[in-house]
Design a protein around this motif. Structure first.
Motif, PDB file in Angstrom:
ATOM      1  N   SER A  82      34.547  36.518  40.240  1.00  0.00           N
ATOM      2  CA  SER A  82      35.840  36.774  39.584  1.00  0.00           C
ATOM      3  C   SER A  82      35.901  38.195  39.043  1.00  0.00           C
ATOM      4  O   SER A  82      36.908  38.883  39.198  1.00  0.00           O
ATOM      5  CB  SER A  82      36.071  35.749  38.473  1.00  0.00           C
ATOM      6  OG  SER A  82      35.003  35.797  37.562  1.00  0.00           O
ATOM      7  N   LEU A  83      34.791  38.676  38.442  1.00  0.00           N
ATOM      8  CA  LEU A  83      34.771  40.052  37.947  1.00  0.00           C
ATOM      9  C   LEU A  83      34.916  41.032  39.112  1.00  0.00           C
ATOM     10  O   LEU A  83      35.616  42.036  39.037  1.00  0.00           O
ATOM     11  CB  LEU A  83      33.456  40.336  37.219  1.00  0.00           C
ATOM     12  CG  LEU A  83      33.415  40.008  35.726  1.00  0.00           C
ATOM     13  CD1 LEU A  83      32.033  40.333  35.175  1.00  0.00           C
ATOM     14  CD2 LEU A  83      34.487  40.782  34.971  1.00  0.00           C
ATOM     15  N   TYR A  84      34.227  40.717  40.233  1.00  0.00           N
ATOM     16  CA  TYR A  84      34.269  41.590  41.399  1.00  0.00           C
ATOM     17  C   TYR A  84      35.710  41.745  41.882  1.00  0.00           C
ATOM     18  O   TYR A  84      36.189  42.836  42.149  1.00  0.00           O
ATOM     19  CB  TYR A  84      33.381  41.019  42.513  1.00  0.00           C
ATOM     20  CG  TYR A  84      33.438  41.818  43.795  1.00  0.00           C
ATOM     21  CD1 TYR A  84      32.650  42.957  43.946  1.00  0.00           C
ATOM     22  CD2 TYR A  84      34.291  41.449  44.826  1.00  0.00           C
ATOM     23  CE1 TYR A  84      32.705  43.706  45.106  1.00  0.00           C
ATOM     24  CE2 TYR A  84      34.358  42.193  45.994  1.00  0.00           C
ATOM     25  CZ  TYR A  84      33.564  43.318  46.138  1.00  0.00           C
ATOM     26  OH  TYR A  84      33.626  44.060  47.282  1.00  0.00           O
ATOM     27  N   ARG A  85      36.440  40.600  41.974  1.00  0.00           N
ATOM     28  CA  ARG A  85      37.831  40.650  42.445  1.00  0.00           C
ATOM     29  C   ARG A  85      38.687  41.456  41.494  1.00  0.00           C
ATOM     30  O   ARG A  85      39.505  42.275  41.920  1.00  0.00           O
ATOM     31  CB  ARG A  85      38.390  39.235  42.588  1.00  0.00           C
ATOM     32  CG  ARG A  85      37.991  38.672  43.947  1.00  0.00           C
ATOM     33  CD  ARG A  85      38.404  37.251  44.131  1.00  0.00           C
ATOM     34  NE  ARG A  85      37.417  36.661  45.041  1.00  0.00           N
ATOM     35  CZ  ARG A  85      37.119  35.400  45.108  1.00  0.00           C
ATOM     36  NH1 ARG A  85      37.741  34.542  44.310  1.00  0.00           N
ATOM     37  NH2 ARG A  85      36.234  34.962  45.952  1.00  0.00           N
ATOM     38  N   LEU A  86      38.488  41.226  40.222  1.00  0.00           N
ATOM     39  CA  LEU A  86      39.269  41.935  39.215  1.00  0.00           C
ATOM     40  C   LEU A  86      39.079  43.452  39.362  1.00  0.00           C
ATOM     41  O   LEU A  86      40.043  44.208  39.441  1.00  0.00           O
ATOM     42  CB  LEU A  86      38.833  41.476  37.823  1.00  0.00           C
ATOM     43  CG  LEU A  86      39.614  42.073  36.653  1.00  0.00           C
ATOM     44  CD1 LEU A  86      41.019  41.482  36.619  1.00  0.00           C
ATOM     45  CD2 LEU A  86      38.885  41.807  35.339  1.00  0.00           C
TER      46      LEU A  86
END
Lengths: 189, 460
Positions: B412-416
Motif C-alpha cells: 500500500s505504501l509502495y502504491r501511494l
C-alpha cells in the motif's frame, strides 16, 4: 621478537584458514611470425631504429653514426673491429655502443648486461646496441626461461627515453638516450 | 604521510571550485591513458592474461611467508642486505643508519609510492640530506611541494602553462618555453644530481623470490640511473610485491605496461640481482627493505585481502569517472581513485578513510581495467556496508535506506508513493543543475499507469 618474526607470524596467522591457491604453469609460447621481421617492426613502432647488417654493414652503420663525433663510450663486449672512434668517458661521449645479451622480438627489446657496463648504455644521447641474430628470442617468456645465469643487473631497453609528464606532450631523451639504434648482425662480428 | 581522507567530499568540492583547470587536465590525461590501455588489451587475449596473473598473485599471497623467506635467502646469497620494517618508524631507523654510515649528502630517488607512504623525503630532509625526485613528473611536484595525484603520472593535474610558470620562476626559462626546452632544463639539473649522489632510493614493481630479482619499470631512464650511478642503492619493497618465479616476469612486466600506459613493455626495465661485482660499474652496496605497513592486516581480512594483488598500474584511476573529475589530491592519501578507495581503508583503517568507498558510481569500469581482476566494485560495497555497521556512514543515508526499505516492503505504501512520484514535476523542469544530463536526452515520462494496474487489467 624482531620485525621479521612479527611480520611472518602475522602472515601465518592470517593465512591459517585461507585455502591455498595453485600456481599456474607458464603458457606454451606459440609464435608463427618471423621473429626477425617482427623485431625490426616493433623497434620502429617503439621509436627506435633497427638495422639488419653483416660484419661490413655494421662497420658502415657505425661509421655513419660516428660522423662528426669526437669519440664514443664502449661496452666491454664491443668487438675491437667496431671501435672506430676514440674511447671517451660515458659522461662526455656523444655516442654509447653496447653489446646486448639478447633481444626479444614481440616487444622490440634489447637486454643489456651490467657485465657489459652501465654508463655507456645510459649517459650518452645516442645509444647503438649490437646484437647477434642468433640471440634473438621470439618472446619474453622464451628468453627468460632460457636465461642460465643472471648478472648483477639487466636493463631491458625498448626504445628511446621518453616522458609525457610535461603537459602530456611526448618528449624524447629525458634522462636516458633520446635515440636508440639497434644493429642485428647476421653471422659473426 | 598524513592521512586526510576523511575530508574527501569537502576537498573534492573545494578543488573543483578553486582549481577548475585540474578537471580538464586530469580528464584529458586519464582518457588518453585509458584509450591506450584499451588498445593494448585488444591486441592480446586480455581475459586469459588477467586470469593467469590473478592466479599467480593468489598463489603468492596464500604462500606469502614461504616466498618472503625464499626471497630473503636468495637476496642474501647475492650479497644484498635485507631489512624488515613494520612501518615508517622502523623504515626510518634503517635508512638513518645507512645515511649515517655512508655519510650521505645527496640522494637521487626513483618514483615509489611506498616511500610516499613511509614519508622518506621528509625524513631525509630532516637529516640535512638533499633529495632529488628524478622522475620528471615527481620532480615537478617536488618543486611545487605537492603529493602525487596519480600512481603512474604524478603530475597529470598540471597543465603545460602551470609548468611553464613554475620553470620561469625557478630557472628563468621563457614563459612560453616548449615541453622539450623544459625537459632539457630538468635533465641538466638531474643529470648533475645523478653523477654526484651518494645514494639511490627506489621502490620495486616486483621482487622475484626464486632469484631475488628486483624488477623496476619506467620510460625515462631515471630508475636505471638511480640504481646504477650512486654507490649505494636502497629499495623499499611492499611485502605483497613478490612473484614466485623469474619467468613470471614475462607475464607481469608486459601486462603492467599494457594496463598502465598501453605499451607492450615499458621503455626501460631494470632487473637487479645484487651489488656490482668486482670491476663492474654499479652500486657497491644494495639494500632491500621489506615493508608491511598495514599489508598483513589486509591479508587477514577474508574479503578485502584480494586488493593485495594490486600492481599499482593506475588503470582503475584512468577508467574512473569520479577520479577523473579531481585527480588524486582530495582522496587525502598516497593511493587515490578506485584502488585507493578499497586499499586505504584496509591499510589505514576505516575510521580515517570511510568517505573514500563512497567516491564511486559503482559503474564497474575499474574492474574491467584491472590487470589482476580485483573485484573493486564488490569491495567498495563491502567497505560501505562496514561503514554503516560501525556507524561511520552519513546519517541521511541510513535514514533514506530505512525509508526505502519500509516503502518497498509494503504494497500500500509502495502504491501511494509511486502515484505521488508520477504526479510530481519532472526533474528536468525542476533542476537546472541537471542540465548536463538532460541536454541531448528526451524527457523521462513515467507510464501513466503502473505495471501492477496494467497487470490487473490484463487479468480481467
Amino acid at each position: 621478537m624482531d620485525a621479521k618474526s612479527r611480520i611472518l607470524s602475522r602472515i601465518r596467522h592470517a593465512l591459517k584458514e585461507r585455502p591455498k591457491a595453485l600456481l599456474p604453469e607458464h603458457p606454451h609460447p606459440a609464435f608463427s611470425q618471423d621473429p626477425l621481421e617482427l623485431f625490426l617492426k616493433r623497434l620502429a613502432e617503439n621509436g627506435a631504429e633497427g638495422h639488419l647488417v653483416d660484419k661490413e654493414g655494421a662497420r658502415k652503420l657505425l661509421a655513419d653514426l660516428a660522423q662528426g663525433l669526437s669519440g664514443a663510450a664502449y661496452g666491454k663486449g664491443v668487438p675491437d673491429a667496431l671501435r672506430l672512434l676514440p674511447e671517451l668517458p660515458p659522461e662526455e661521449a656523444p655516442l654509447g655502443v653496447s653489446r646486448a645479451l639478447f633481444a626479444v622480438a614481440e616487444t622490440g627489446t634489447v637486454a643489456l648486461s651490467s657485465e657489459d657496463g652501465r654508463k655507456a648504455q645510459l649517459l650518452p644521447p645516442v645509444h647503438l646496441v649490437l646484437v647477434e641474430e642468433e640471440r634473438l628470442y621470439p618472446s619474453l617468456l622464451e628468453a627468460f626461461l632460457d636465461l642460465k645465469s643472471l648478472p648483477s643487473a639487466i636493463g631491458l631497453h625498448s626504445g628511446p627515453s621518453k616522458s609525457a609528464d610535461i603537459g602530456q606532450v611526448m618528449v624524447k631523451g629525458v634522462h636516458g638516450p633520446g635515440r636508440l639504434v639497434v644493429a642485428v648482425l647476421q653471422g659473426t662480428w | 604521510m598524513q592521512v586526510k581522507a576523511k575530508l574527501y567530499p569537502k576537498e573534492a568540492a573545494r578543488l573543483l571550485r578553486e582549481h577548475p583547470g585540474v578537471r580538464e587536465a586530469v580528464t584529458g590525461a586519464t582518457l588518453h591513458f585509458e584509450e591506450g590501455r584499451k588498445r593494448a588489451y585488444q591486441e592480446i587475449d586480455a581475459e586469459a592474461w588477467r586470469e593467469r596473473a590473478r592466479r599467480v598473485k593468489d598463489h603468492l599471497l596464500t604462500h606469502l611467508d614461504h616466498y618472503l623467506e625464499l626471497a630473503e635467502k636468495r637476496l642474501q646469497e647475492k650479497g644484498v642486505r635485507v631489512h624488515w620494517a613494520e612501518g615508517p618508524e622502523e623504515a626510518h631507523r634503517i635508512l638513518r643508519e645507512i645515511v649515517a654510515r655512508h655519510g650521505v649528502k645527496r640522494v637521487v630517488k626513483a618514483k615509489s609510492m611506498l616511500t610516499e607512504e613511509l614519508g622518506v623525503n621528509p625524513l631525509l630532509e630532516s637529516l640535512g640530506v638533499e633529495v632529488y625526485e628524478t622522475d620528471l613528473g615527481e620532480y615537478l611536484i617536488q618543486l611545487l611541494g605537492e603529493p602525487p595525484s596519480h600512481i603512474v603520472g604524478p603530475a597529470i593535474h598540471l597543465a603545460l602553462p602551470d609548468i611553464q610558470r613554475l620553470f620561469h620562476q625557478r630557472f628563468g626559462t621563457p614563459v612560453d618555453a616548449s615541453p622539450e626546452a623544459l625537459a632539457a632544463v630538468a635533465r641538466k639539473v638531474l643529470r648533475e644530481a645523478f653523477l654526484t649522489a651518494d645514494l639511490g632510493i627506489s621502490g620495486a614493481n616486483f621482487l622475484v623470490a626464486e632469484t631475488g630479482t628486483l624488477a623496476l619499470m619506467e620510460n625515462e631512464g631515471n630508475i636505471r640511473l638511480s640504481t646504477s650511478l650512486p654507490r649505494v642503492h636502497v629499495a623499499f619493497v611492499g611485502i605483497e610485491k613478490l612473484l614466485p618465479r623469474f619467468a613470471d616476469l614475462a607475464l607481469f612486466l608486459p601486462l603492467t605496461a599494457r594496463a598502465a600506459t598501453g605499451q607492450r613493455l615499458s621503455t626501460y626495465v631494470s632487473l637487479i640481482q645484487g651489488p656490482a661485482k668486482e670491476g663492474e660499474e654499479g652500486p657497491k652496496e644494495v639494500h632491500v627493505v621489506l615493508v608491511d605497513h598495514g599489508r598483513t592486516t589486509l591479508l587477514h581480512d577474508s574479503e578485502a585481502w584480494e586488493v593485495l594483488r594490486c600492481l599499482r598500474c593506475g588503470a582503475c584511476l584512468n577508467a574512473c569517472p569520479v577520479y577523473r573529475q579531481t585527480g588524486g589530491h582530495p582522496y587525502g592519501y598516497v593511493y587515490s581513485g578506485p584502488i585507493g578507495a578499497v586499499l586505504d581503508p584496509g591499510l589505514l583503517g576505516l575510521e580515517d578513510t570511510y568517505p573514500l568507498p563512497y567516491a564511486s558510481t559503482l559503474c564497474g569500469a575499474c574492474y574491467e581495467a584491472c590487470p589482476v581482476k580485483i573485484p573493486i566494485p564488490k569491495l567498495l560495497l563491502t567497505w560501505r556496508q562496514r561503514a554503516v555497521e560501525r556507524g561511520l556512514a552519513p546519517t541521511w543515508e541510513k535514514g533514506a535506506m530505512q525509508a526505502f526499505s519500509k516503502v518497498m516492503q509494503s504494497p500500500s505504501l509502495y502504491r501511494l508513493f509511486s502515484k505521488a512520484l508520477r504526479g510530481l514535476p519532472l526533474p528536468q523542469d525542476l533542476l537546472p543543475l541537471l542540465k548536463a544530463w538532460t541536454e541531448g536526452r528526451g524527457p523521462l515520462r513515467p507510464s501513466p499507469k503502473p505495471f501492477h494496474e496494467l497487470w490487473q487489467e490484463l487479468k480481467e
